[in-house]
Scaffold this motif. Structure first.
Motif, PDB file in Angstrom:
ATOM      1  N   UNK A  40      72.782  43.544 -10.522  1.00  0.00           N
ATOM      2  CA  UNK A  40      71.795  42.692 -10.636  1.00  0.00           C
ATOM      3  C   UNK A  40      72.360  41.435 -11.679  1.00  0.00           C
ATOM      4  N   UNK A  41      73.177  42.038 -12.680  1.00  0.00           N
ATOM      5  CA  UNK A  41      73.654  40.815 -13.637  1.00  0.00           C
ATOM      6  C   UNK A  41      74.601  39.783 -12.709  1.00  0.00           C
ATOM      7  N   UNK A  42      75.315  40.174 -11.970  1.00  0.00           N
ATOM      8  CA  UNK A  42      76.306  39.437 -11.222  1.00  0.00           C
ATOM      9  C   UNK A  42      75.378  38.571 -10.215  1.00  0.00           C
ATOM     10  N   UNK A  43      74.289  39.061  -9.655  1.00  0.00           N
ATOM     11  CA  UNK A  43      73.554  38.020  -8.719  1.00  0.00           C
ATOM     12  C   UNK A  43      72.927  37.050  -9.616  1.00  0.00           C
ATOM     13  N   UNK A  44      72.548  37.404 -10.827  1.00  0.00           N
ATOM     14  CA  UNK A  44      71.550  36.439 -11.795  1.00  0.00           C
ATOM     15  C   UNK A  44      72.531  35.217 -12.041  1.00  0.00           C
ATOM     16  N   UNK A  45      73.856  35.550 -12.407  1.00  0.00           N
ATOM     17  CA  UNK A  45      74.744  34.582 -12.900  1.00  0.00           C
ATOM     18  C   UNK A  45      75.268  33.853 -11.707  1.00  0.00           C
ATOM     19  N   UNK A  46      75.318  34.601 -10.407  1.00  0.00           N
ATOM     20  CA  UNK A  46      76.055  33.925  -9.295  1.00  0.00           C
ATOM     21  C   UNK A  46      77.548  34.364  -9.010  1.00  0.00           C
ATOM     22  N   UNK A  47      78.062  35.448  -9.564  1.00  0.00           N
ATOM     23  CA  UNK A  47      79.346  35.785  -9.456  1.00  0.00           C
ATOM     24  C   UNK A  47      79.436  36.684  -8.057  1.00  0.00           C
ATOM     25  N   UNK A  48      80.447  36.158  -7.423  1.00  0.00           N
ATOM     26  CA  UNK A  48      81.038  36.797  -6.152  1.00  0.00           C
ATOM     27  C   UNK A  48      81.968  37.838  -6.554  1.00  0.00           C
ATOM     28  N   UNK A  49      81.777  39.144  -6.526  1.00  0.00           N
ATOM     29  CA  UNK A  49      82.574  40.070  -6.461  1.00  0.00           C
ATOM     30  C   UNK A  49      83.589  40.440  -5.489  1.00  0.00           C
ATOM     31  N   UNK A  50      83.511  39.680  -4.392  1.00  0.00           N
ATOM     32  CA  UNK A  50      84.575  39.817  -3.203  1.00  0.00           C
ATOM     33  C   UNK A  50      85.625  38.777  -3.421  1.00  0.00           C
ATOM     34  N   UNK A  51      85.331  37.766  -4.349  1.00  0.00           N
ATOM     35  CA  UNK A  51      86.379  36.697  -4.325  1.00  0.00           C
ATOM     36  C   UNK A  51      87.559  37.117  -5.131  1.00  0.00           C
ATOM     37  N   UNK A  52      88.670  36.706  -4.867  1.00  0.00           N
ATOM     38  CA  UNK A  52      89.747  36.734  -5.598  1.00  0.00           C
ATOM     39  C   UNK A  52      89.685  36.265  -7.082  1.00  0.00           C
ATOM     40  N   UNK A  53      90.334  37.042  -7.979  1.00  0.00           N
ATOM     41  CA  UNK A  53      90.461  36.485  -9.299  1.00  0.00           C
ATOM     42  C   UNK A  53      91.766  36.099  -9.735  1.00  0.00           C
ATOM     43  N   UNK A  54      91.960  35.233 -10.506  1.00  0.00           N
ATOM     44  CA  UNK A  54      93.347  34.845 -10.994  1.00  0.00           C
ATOM     45  C   UNK A  54      93.576  35.653 -12.254  1.00  0.00           C
ATOM     46  N   UNK A  55      94.808  36.215 -12.231  1.00  0.00           N
ATOM     47  CA  UNK A  55      95.411  36.983 -13.175  1.00  0.00           C
ATOM     48  C   UNK A  55      96.640  36.554 -13.883  1.00  0.00           C
ATOM     49  N   UNK A  56      97.149  37.137 -15.120  1.00  0.00           N
ATOM     50  CA  UNK A  56      98.336  36.494 -15.561  1.00  0.00           C
ATOM     51  C   UNK A  56      99.412  37.520 -15.323  1.00  0.00           C
TER      52      UNK A  56
END
Length: 580
Positions: A564-580
């Motif tokens: 619910x929090x991710x949907x409210x903020x608009x975060x796509x959990x299936x998208x790749x994330x840049x790491x270090x």
């Protein structure tokens, strides 16, 4: 004579009485040491006059003489050990008079009003406290700054037989650096009044001698306990430390009572100076404690763990306390004080002093080296979100995925199995609540990884050299580093936080992964909250509601609050994330 004068006189007399009790303990110890020699002298004198003759008395005389020689040798050993031991000196940043003439003038005027000797120098400590510190054991070496006293009665007298370095015997005034930045000039003067008043009792010869005796015993005990000594040198030092420990145990009660009486007498004397303002200033002391603690644990500690040290901690405490005043309705009036002159204006270069105190704070509270270098660089507040917050999140997210790889958890992206995603983490933890589940295994893996990386990282020892100096201070070599006197053990001297549990570490790493996904897929940004540290900004506003959904996922295996929090903020959990 007023009631204040009577109270001060009674306190001073009580302190002197306790000092004399300490000196009597020293005298009794010396008397016990020379007693066998004295008895031997009497027996030999009696023999010379024809008394106590005979083989039996001869045996007694020579036996006692041998005992006396041994006891005297032991006494000399203990005395030399106590005299040569270096009492621990608080790590501070020296402030020479040319670097803070207004501050020296304020302290000198305060001493004149209190009719007490002025401190010999001023130094800063990265903590919310102020005190007087006797450094006469270092008098023959380079001092921390110029004397406050000027004129015909000055302590730095020149001339035949005079030593400029050894002449100053007044204690050094150590001031908490957060006080200088948060307090106004009048408030600082009111807070320092009872501290400066303590130079009066310090000048009394009996109290000064008693303090030197106690400090010498304490230093001898610490010297005897230091590791790395061979048996030839270690055994005598250990014996000297045992004797010093016995004496210190006998002195402890009198020393504590003497210091209490000294503090009471100084407090009574200081009531004649800015007494009404002192009550208001003490409120600022309590506020400074709260803001400084939050700044260190929530803001500075994450940066230190990333190998960066905030170079303007004292300026940061002003922002933190201003924010605290804004949020706390009880402290609304405190922000109005900011229009008055801050005490840091008494320094010629407050930025240089702030940087030196900030580096010393990093050394004391975290264990950083004495100078900047690879993996240990300063960071200002403008760079903090990108250089600390974003790097912290991405480093923890990368560690989280490495542990998942170790556990054999498959990647969640069908298009590119190699890219890290938030969905992979959530799918693994969903339904994983309870003991023995994959959430517990992941927490254990992260805890082990953190411990392993900390063990493999270069040690942040105290290093050599002074952590930093205010403009105008003379350079100091490794032998002058006050941290050396605290022993060869590793820093930190004062850990800020207890070790984190595996569950706490897992929650931090999952939250870091969520923040990375929010930055990369929803246009969020890393930020800095002066009271809570790293913050996630969404639309320019801080989102402080992430902890509860993350804990539901980590502890209960329930992903719905976080979804619910991710949907409210608009975060796509299936998208790749840049790491270090």
């Amino acid at each position: 004579m007023s009631g204040i004068d009577v109270g001060e006189e009674l306190g001073a007399r009580a302190a002197q009485a306790r000092a004399l009790a300490l000196l009597r303990i020293r005298s009794r110890a010396l008397a016990v040491a020379i007693l066998p020699a004295a008895v031997a002298v009497v027996l030999f004198a009696a023999d010379a006059q024809g008394h106590l003759a005979g083989p039996a008395w001869d045996a007694v005389r020579w036996t006692l003489l041998g005992v006396a020689v041994v006891v005297l040798l032991v006494t000399v050993l203990v005395a030399v050990s106590v005299a040569r031991a270096r009492p621990a000196m608080s790590p501070t940043v020296p402030v020479p008079e040319e670097g803070a003439p207004d501050l020296y003038r304020l302290v000198r005027d305060l001493a004149d009003r209190l009719d007490v000797p002025a401190p010999s120098a001023i130094a800063l400590t990265p903590d919310c406290d102020s005190w007087l510190e006797d450094r006469t054991h270092r008098a023959l070496r380079k001092g921390p700054g110029a004397s406050l006293r000027k004129g015909p009665g000055a302590s730095l007298r020149k001339g035949p037989g005079a030593s400029a370095e050894a002449a100053d015997t007044a204690p050094v005034l150590v001031i908490g650096s957060p006080f200088l930045w948060w307090m106004r000039v009048a408030e600082l003067r009111a807070v320092l009044a009872p501290v400066v008043a303590g130079t009066g009792p310090s000048a009394h010869p009996d109290i000064a001698a008693a303090r030197r005796f106690v400090r010498g015993l304490d230093a001898a005990i610490a010297d005897a306990a230091a590791p790395g000594r061979g048996p030839v040198r270690g055994a005598p030092l250990a014996f000297a430390g045992w004797v010093a420990r016995l004496l210190l145990r006998a002195c402890r009660g009198h020393a504590a009572e003497m210091e209490r009486c000294v503090a009471a007498a100084a407090s009574m004397r200081a009531q004649t100076v800015d007494y009404g303002l002192r009550i208001a200033a003490q409120e600022q002391v309590g506020l400074a404690y709260a803001g400084w603690d939050r700044l260190l644990t929530r803001v500075a500690l994450p940066a230190w763990r990333m190998g960066r040290w905030p170079s303007r901690l004292d300026a940061g405490v002003v922002s933190a306390l201003t924010e605290l005043s804004r949020r706390d309705r009880l402290a609304d009036g405190f922000a109005l004080r900011l229009g008055e002159r801050p005490a840091c204006d008494l320094l010629e270069e407050p930025g240089v002093a702030d940087e030196a105190a900030s580096l010393l704070a990093a050394r004391l509270f975290h264990g950083g080296p004495a100078e900047s270098g690879p993996g240990w660089a300063p960071v200002d507040w403008q760079q903090y979100p990108d250089e600390v917050v974003d790097r912290k999140w991405r480093s923890e997210a990368a560690r989280l995925h490495r542990v998942l790889d170790t556990l054999g958890v498959p990647r969640a992206s069908a298009a590119d199995p190699a890219v890290p995603t938030l969905a992979r983490v959530m799918e693994h933890l969903s339904g994983a609540g309870g003991p023995g589940g994959p959430g517990e295994a992941l927490a254990a893996g992260i805890g082990a990884a953190v411990a392993r990386e900390e063990a493999e990282a270069p040690g942040h020892g105290g290093g050599q050299g002074q952590g930093g100096q205010v403009h105008g201070a003379a350079g100091s070599g490794p032998a002058d580093d006050p941290l050396d006197l605290w022993g060869p053990g590793p820093l930190p001297l004062f850990p800020l936080q207890p070790p984190r549990t595996g569950t706490e570490l897992l929650a931090d790493h999952v939250a870091a992964m969520v923040c990375c996904a929010a930055v990369d897929t929803a246009g969020a940004a890393p930020g800095l909250d002066w009271l809570d540290g790293p913050a996630l900004l969404v639309g320019g506003e801080r989102r402080a509601d992430l902890a509860a959904p993350v804990l539901s996922l980590v502890e209960d295996g329930d992903p719905d609050p976080l979804l619910s929090w991710l949907a409210e903020v608009g975060v796509r959990s299936d998208k790749p994330v840049r790491l270090v």
